[in-house]
Design an enzyme around this catalytic site. Structure first.
Site, PDB file in Angstrom:
ATOM      1  N   CYS A 120       0.662  -1.410   0.009  1.00 57.68           N
ATOM      2  CA  CYS A 120       0.035   0.011   0.051  1.00 57.68           C
ATOM      3  C   CYS A 120       0.879   1.139   0.212  1.00 57.68           C
ATOM      4  O   CYS A 120       0.088   2.319  -0.344  1.00 57.68           O
ATOM      5  CB  CYS A 120      -0.966   0.009   1.375  1.00 57.68           C
ATOM      6  SG  CYS A 120      -2.173  -1.365   1.288  1.00 57.68           S
ATOM      7  N   HIS A 253      -3.246   7.339   2.590  1.00 59.57           N
ATOM      8  CA  HIS A 253      -3.772   5.980   2.035  1.00 59.57           C
ATOM      9  C   HIS A 253      -5.185   5.747   2.586  1.00 59.57           C
ATOM     10  O   HIS A 253      -5.456   5.745   3.723  1.00 59.57           O
ATOM     11  CB  HIS A 253      -2.977   5.042   2.410  1.00 59.57           C
ATOM     12  CG  HIS A 253      -3.240   3.454   2.390  1.00 59.57           C
ATOM     13  ND1 HIS A 253      -3.907   3.071   0.974  1.00 59.57           N
ATOM     14  CD2 HIS A 253      -3.259   2.331   3.221  1.00 59.57           C
ATOM     15  CE1 HIS A 253      -4.082   1.806   1.116  1.00 59.57           C
ATOM     16  NE2 HIS A 253      -3.746   1.409   2.271  1.00 59.57           N
ATOM     17  N   ASN A 283     -10.083   0.023  -0.028  1.00 58.33           N
ATOM     18  CA  ASN A 283      -8.506  -0.027   0.033  1.00 58.33           C
ATOM     19  C   ASN A 283      -8.176  -0.411  -1.268  1.00 58.33           C
ATOM     20  O   ASN A 283      -8.338  -1.721  -1.597  1.00 58.33           O
ATOM     21  CB  ASN A 283      -7.985  -0.812   1.023  1.00 58.33           C
ATOM     22  CG  ASN A 283      -6.610  -0.656   1.224  1.00 58.33           C
ATOM     23  OD1 ASN A 283      -5.931  -0.222   0.437  1.00 58.33           O
ATOM     24  ND2 ASN A 283      -6.320  -1.221   2.509  1.00 58.33           N
TER      25      ASN A 283
END
Length: 326
Positions: A120, A253, A283
């Site tokens: 990520c 994020h 996500n």
């Protein structure tokens, strides 16, 4: 010499799956969840899934085209392509997804191309890498992409993970400039926490040894994330000689709204200064930050001259931040 972001782009696959739709699909497998359960724990209301014939490179190319169009550039003017992805077109990124993107954009041999793997945190790592190449005078125009098809690595019998992730891609064009652009970048990793977010499988004899599904210790990830995101944000601010009050937009994020709000509070930033898209696409790992950045640029929130902070955490355990002037 600075590196400056001159174009942004993003792409979400056509299939949009709401919490209610996903809950119904899981119920058919005897797995109980609900819109309320998902929203209360993550802030996610929907996500997008790639079609069976769509690869990460396909999503990346669509996002790249939009970024190039905004930058007013042709693919042939790019001299480096960096793709951040944990779901590459080929196992082991062999060949790299960046090379496949280069081919699909018709760039042939006029640019270097490679993948970055920091899960990520990948896009933040890729931006920091592009910034270093540009400031060193090695490359002039860099296409940086985060692209993921996380739906391919989800165990849809594990409700703690399968409801959180989605597919998508985001891209930026970074170019050499005499005007201030990227002001500071910081990257970190701590392999002691490699096991808390991983795909605990490996290829052996043409088959997967172990599990090919994503595994996450949610509590451990949450605890570490809220700590390191505050730390790295303060690092880039100190390096740039700035304070949090000078940040116009925080783009973290897009993993969990509770983590995101915690970071804003610790920096004493109003929630209104944080770009939030996790509710609409979940996500998307390395794609989440550029997706959110492009959304905010195109809807007029992020404007020329704004101070913007990007930050992310990911498996490895990795984390990093980028502070730049738009």
């Amino acid at each position: 010499m600075y590196s400056k972001i001159i174009g942004t782009g993003s792409y979400l696959p056509a299939q949009r799956v709401t919490n209610e739709e996903l809950a119904a699909q899981l119920a058919a497998k005897g797995i109980e969840t609900s819109d309320e359960w998902i929203v209360s724990r993550s802030g996610i209301s929907a996500r997008h899934y790639a079609a069976p014939d769509q690869m990460s490179s396909d999503l990346a190319v669509e996002a790249a085209k939009k970024a190039l169009e905004m930058a007013g550039m042709q693919p042939g003017e790019i001299d480096l392509v960096i793709v951040a992805s944990s779901t590459p077109d080929f196992h082991g990124s062999f060949p790299s997804t960046a090379c496949i993107v280069q081919r699909k954009l018709g760039m042939h041999n006029n640019s270097a191309a490679f993948d970055v793997q920091a899960v990520c945190s990948g896009f933040v790592y890729a931006v920091a890498t592009a910034d270093a190449f540009i400031k060193a005078g090695v490359h002039k125009n860099v296409l940086v992409i985060g692209a993921e098809v996380f739906s391919r690595i989800l165990n849809f019998e594990d409700r703690t993970t399968c409801v959180l992730f989605g597919d998508g891609a985001g891209a930026i064009v970074m170019s050499a400039s005499t005007e201030p652009g990227v002001l500071s970048t910081k990257m970190h990793a701590d392999g002691r926490y490699a096991d808390i977010l991983s795909i605990p499988g490996s290829l052996a004899g043409g088959a997967i040894a172990g599990s090919a599904f994503l595994y996450m210790d949610g509590q451990a990830v949450f605890k570490l994330a809220v700590t390191v995101l505050e730390q790295v944000a303060n690092e880039v601010l100190a390096d740039a000689g700035m304070t949090a009050s000078q940040i116009d937009w925080l783009i973290p994020h897009q993993a969990n709204i509770r983590i995101m709000k915690s970071t804003a509070r610790k920096l004493d930033l109003p929630i209104e200064k944080m770009v939030v898209t996790v509710d609409q696409h979940g996500n998307t790992s390395a794609a989440s930050v550029p997706l959110a950045l492009d959304r905010a640029v195109r809807d007029g929130r992020v404007k020329a001259g704004d101070n913007v902070m990007l930050e992310a955490v990911g498996g490895g355990f990795t984390w990093g931040a980028v502070l730049f002037k738009m």
